[in-house]
Write a protein that holds these residues in place. Structure first.
Motif, PDB file in Angstrom:
ATOM      1  N   VAL A  24       0.840  -1.201   0.000  1.00  0.00           N
ATOM      2  CA  VAL A  24       0.000   0.000   0.000  1.00  0.00           C
ATOM      3  C   VAL A  24       0.875   1.251   0.000  1.00  0.00           C
ATOM      4  N   GLU A  26       3.879   1.405  -1.207  1.00  0.00           N
ATOM      5  CA  GLU A  26       4.521   1.474  -2.522  1.00  0.00           C
ATOM      6  C   GLU A  26       3.591   2.097  -3.561  1.00  0.00           C
ATOM      7  N   ARG A  27       2.308   1.804  -3.459  1.00  0.00           N
ATOM      8  CA  ARG A  27       1.352   2.419  -4.386  1.00  0.00           C
ATOM      9  C   ARG A  27       1.290   3.923  -4.170  1.00  0.00           C
ATOM     10  N   ASP A  30       4.378   5.481  -5.700  1.00  0.00           N
ATOM     11  CA  ASP A  30       4.245   5.587  -7.161  1.00  0.00           C
ATOM     12  C   ASP A  30       3.406   6.806  -7.538  1.00  0.00           C
ATOM     13  N   ASP A  31       2.301   7.004  -6.820  1.00  0.00           N
ATOM     14  CA  ASP A  31       1.447   8.166  -7.093  1.00  0.00           C
ATOM     15  C   ASP A  31       2.186   9.474  -6.771  1.00  0.00           C
ATOM     16  N   HIS A 102      -7.117   1.526   4.168  1.00  0.00           N
ATOM     17  CA  HIS A 102      -6.751   0.153   3.830  1.00  0.00           C
ATOM     18  C   HIS A 102      -7.218  -0.847   4.875  1.00  0.00           C
ATOM     19  N   ASN A 203       7.225  -7.274  -1.751  1.00  0.00           N
ATOM     20  CA  ASN A 203       6.928  -5.878  -1.453  1.00  0.00           C
ATOM     21  C   ASN A 203       7.592  -5.381  -0.176  1.00  0.00           C
TER      22      ASN A 203
END
Length: 232
Positions: A24, A26-27, A30-31, A102, A203
């Motif tokens: 989560v 890592e996402r 990225d954003d 989450h 991850n």
């Protein structure tokens, strides 16, 4: 049948061992990299700056979503060479909203595996991070009834594992620490005289990476959580 390992106590990591966690983050990163942009640095170079900031903040402030948001803000300020605006801080908060929303997502087979192991061993849970945030995950995971005790600590180092053995009165040589992090789960447990089970997670946070001795017979390497039932 695989050779059974001698054990009396099994100690489990939580994040990225019992349930997904860092994916989560890592996402969100990225954003953040998509949103930030930079006239001269590419994504890998920006990520290296962020990793350095996170490393320093982990030492100074610990772990968890609040420290992570702090690191994102400091990364922006470092790269733009000015303080973040209120609008930028709101946008970073919006990017990271998924961390709060989450839900705990168990790894495949975790509940059934723990149910089988709990009938044969004393099970303990050891997790590090922000106490309120980690407690929320523990309360939501539906697994606590499997464990004799669950501990939230600021750091998982050799002194933590020595304390755990004293607290519960077990022989470290008959205990196994089970987790995905070489830095926090495997190496300090081994230094404290415990055995360890390494279950990699693709991850795993980069700051939790470290080298393991391939010749160390006190470390059992498994591919999946359910493989524990072949050895314990």
């Amino acid at each position: 049948m695989e050779q059974r390992r001698d054990a009396a106590v099994l100690v489990f990591d939580a994040d990225d061992t019992l349930w997904e966690n860092n994916v989560v983050f890592e996402r969100v990163i990225d954003d953040f990299l998509d949103w930030l942009e930079h006239p001269t640095l590419d994504r890998a170079q920006i990520r290296a700056v962020l990793d350095d900031i996170e490393r320093a903040n982990a030492v100074a402030h610990g772990y968890g979503s609040k420290v992570f948001l702090r690191s994102l803000g400091e990364c922006l300020e470092k790269l733009r060479e000015r303080p973040a605006t209120e609008r930028e801080r709101r946008e970073i908060d919006e990017l990271a909203a998924a961390l709060v929303a989450h839900q705990v997502e168990l790894m495949p087979g975790v509940a059934d595996t723990l149910d089988a192991l709990a009938g044969r061993y004393d099970l303990l849970l050891l997790t590090k991070g922000d106490r309120e945030e980690q407690q929320r995950k523990l309360d939501a995971c539906g697994l606590l009834h499997h464990f004799d005790a669950a501990h939230i600590v600021m750091e998982k180092d050799v002194d933590t594992y020595r304390w755990l053995a004293r607290e519960h009165g077990f022989d470290p040589a008959r205990a196994w620490m089970i987790g995905n992090s070489p830095k926090s789960d495997i190496l300090p447990a081994r230094a404290a005289g415990m055995n360890a089970v390494f279950i990699p997670n693709e991850n795993t946070w980069v700051l939790e990476h470290d080298e393991l001795d391939p010749a160390d017979e006190g470390v059992l390497r498994l591919k999946e959580f359910t493989d524990l039932l072949r050895y314990f």
